[in-house]
Scaffold this motif. Structure first.
Motif, short mmCIF file in Angstrom:
data_model
loop_
_atom_site.label_atom_id
_atom_site.label_comp_id
_atom_site.label_asym_id
_atom_site.label_seq_id
_atom_site.Cartn_x
_atom_site.Cartn_y
_atom_site.Cartn_z
N ALA A 89 -22.84 39.50 38.03
CA ALA A 89 -21.62 38.81 38.48
C ALA A 89 -22.09 37.30 38.77
CB ALA A 89 -21.02 39.56 39.74
N LEU A 90 -21.24 36.40 38.21
CA LEU A 90 -21.13 35.00 38.16
C LEU A 90 -20.00 34.61 39.45
CD1 LEU A 90 -21.16 33.99 34.89
CD2 LEU A 90 -23.03 33.89 36.31
N GLU A 91 -19.06 35.47 39.88
CA GLU A 91 -18.13 35.58 40.73
C GLU A 91 -17.40 36.61 41.02
OE1 GLU A 91 -14.60 35.24 39.97
OE2 GLU A 91 -15.42 35.54 37.88
N VAL A 92 -16.59 36.93 41.96
CA VAL A 92 -15.65 38.02 42.00
C VAL A 92 -14.53 37.67 42.52
CG1 VAL A 92 -15.45 40.45 43.09
CG2 VAL A 92 -17.89 39.73 42.09
N VAL A 93 -13.29 38.25 42.02
CA VAL A 93 -12.06 37.93 42.67
C VAL A 93 -11.57 39.22 42.93
CG1 VAL A 93 -9.84 36.83 42.30
CG2 VAL A 93 -11.76 36.04 41.05
N ILE A 94 -11.05 39.41 44.33
CA ILE A 94 -10.35 40.51 44.78
C ILE A 94 -8.76 40.00 44.63
CG2 ILE A 94 -10.00 41.94 46.78
CD1 ILE A 94 -12.70 40.85 47.71
N THR A 113 -19.61 27.98 35.44
CA THR A 113 -20.65 27.45 36.31
C THR A 113 -21.25 28.59 36.79
OG1 THR A 113 -19.28 25.16 37.00
CG2 THR A 113 -21.27 26.08 38.09
N ASP A 114 -22.55 28.67 36.63
CA ASP A 114 -23.52 29.67 37.09
C ASP A 114 -24.03 29.50 38.59
OD1 ASP A 114 -25.20 31.72 37.89
OD2 ASP A 114 -26.52 31.71 35.79
N HIS A 115 -23.20 29.98 39.53
CA HIS A 115 -23.36 29.58 41.15
C HIS A 115 -24.60 30.49 41.51
CE1 HIS A 115 -19.87 27.17 41.55
NE2 HIS A 115 -19.20 28.33 40.90
N THR A 116 -25.22 31.53 40.62
CA THR A 116 -26.37 32.18 41.05
C THR A 116 -27.67 32.02 40.63
OG1 THR A 116 -26.38 33.60 38.91
CG2 THR A 116 -24.85 34.36 40.57
N ILE A 175 -22.05 46.59 37.40
CA ILE A 175 -22.43 45.12 37.58
C ILE A 175 -23.14 45.10 38.95
CG2 ILE A 175 -21.16 43.21 37.91
CD1 ILE A 175 -18.74 44.24 36.26
N ALA A 176 -24.18 44.22 38.77
CA ALA A 176 -24.88 43.78 39.90
C ALA A 176 -24.39 42.46 40.33
CB ALA A 176 -26.48 43.36 39.19
N VAL A 177 -24.07 42.46 41.74
CA VAL A 177 -23.67 41.29 42.47
C VAL A 177 -24.65 40.81 43.38
CG1 VAL A 177 -21.77 40.36 43.64
CG2 VAL A 177 -21.36 42.43 42.44
N PRO A 178 -25.43 39.51 43.04
CA PRO A 178 -26.34 38.90 43.63
C PRO A 178 -25.60 38.30 44.92
CG PRO A 178 -25.65 37.57 41.69
CD PRO A 178 -25.21 38.70 41.69
N PRO A 179 -26.36 38.00 45.84
CA PRO A 179 -25.90 37.50 47.18
C PRO A 179 -25.62 35.85 46.93
CG PRO A 179 -28.31 37.67 47.45
CD PRO A 179 -28.00 38.30 46.05
N GLN A 180 -25.90 35.30 45.89
CA GLN A 180 -25.29 34.03 45.83
C GLN A 180 -24.04 33.94 45.03
OE1 GLN A 180 -28.19 35.47 44.53
NE2 GLN A 180 -29.81 34.01 44.31
N ALA A 181 -23.60 34.99 44.32
CA ALA A 181 -22.04 35.06 43.73
C ALA A 181 -21.16 34.76 44.77
CB ALA A 181 -22.04 36.33 43.08
N PRO A 182 -20.27 33.79 44.30
CA PRO A 182 -19.16 33.68 45.41
C PRO A 182 -18.14 34.58 45.26
CG PRO A 182 -19.35 31.83 43.74
CD PRO A 182 -20.31 32.77 43.30
#
Length: 227
Positions: A89-94, A113-116, A175-182
């Protein structure tokens, strides 16, 4: 038109963002609001251009900060990802419940943009919109062994969290969500949030030089929409 009705209308329009997007000539505009009135919003894009979006019946939402803790079983999300096996995941929107089903599916997205990763370069991405599925469903009974001992707290080498996202009838992605993903959420809003200087993400259709807004998502309190 009420905020909820406006968002519902946007959800219906954004159902085009899947397979039908090519026919609808949907585009995405990212940048900073330069000016706005009752009918249009002018955006200075991240590429340094000027884009005037006709608001018409466009849905307007605020983009607010959220967290992984808010991503629970049954929540409808959208996530831009990079790579495969599994995608990251580059980002997640709820999404609010009123926007459930918006753009549901898995399909190509543009470079974001890759925030991770360090440097924040833009990378090619794909989009998955769907419902988070709990990973605790009971499976078949199997032969087992028992280990009793003391638990050592661990979150894995990278601190990633795995999500299973289901979409359409039978589609699913891990999907893997890294801690840096917004992690952000959409909140219903109205045109009052369209203020100069606010960061914005807009989904539009193009007819020649005319851009018709379908959804305008405005970052709250200086937030830049990460999608």
């Amino acid at each position: 038109m009420s905020r909820i009705t406006t968002v519902l209308a946007a959800a219906g329009l954004l159902a085009l963002t899947g397979a039908a997007s090519a026919a609808a000539q949907l585009e995405r505009v990212r940048g900073t609001i330069d000016s706005a009135d009752a009918n249009t919003v002018t955006i200075k894009t991240d590429e340094g251009k000027s884009a005037t979006v006709q608001l018409g019946g466009a849905g307007v939402v605020s983009v607010v900060k959220s967290s992984l803790d808010a991503i629970k079983d049954g929540v409808f999300i959208g996530t831009a990802t990079k790579g495969e096996n599994p995608p990251t995941a580059l980002e997640v929107v709820i999404f609010p419940e009123s926007m459930r089903g918006t753009g549901e599916g898995h399909y190509a997205w543009d470079a974001i943009t890759d925030h991770t990763a360090a440097g924040g370069a833009k990378v090619k991405s794909a989009m998955t919109n769907g419902t988070v599925k709990a990973e605790s469903a009971a499976g078949p009974k199997v032969k087992s062994a028992m280990t009793n001992g003391t638990v050592a707290k661990t979150s894995g080498a990278s601190g990633e969290k795995m999500l299973t996202v289901t979409y359409d009838k039978d589609g699913a992605k891990q999907i893997a969500v890294p801690p840096q993903a917004p992690i952000v959420a959409f909140e219903p809003a109205d045109k009052a949030v369209l203020k100069p200087g606010a960061k914005v993400f807009a989904v539009v259709t193009r007819d020649g030089e005319t851009l018709a807004g379908k959804l305008v998502a405005v970052g709250k309190d200086g937030l830049t929409p990460p999608m």
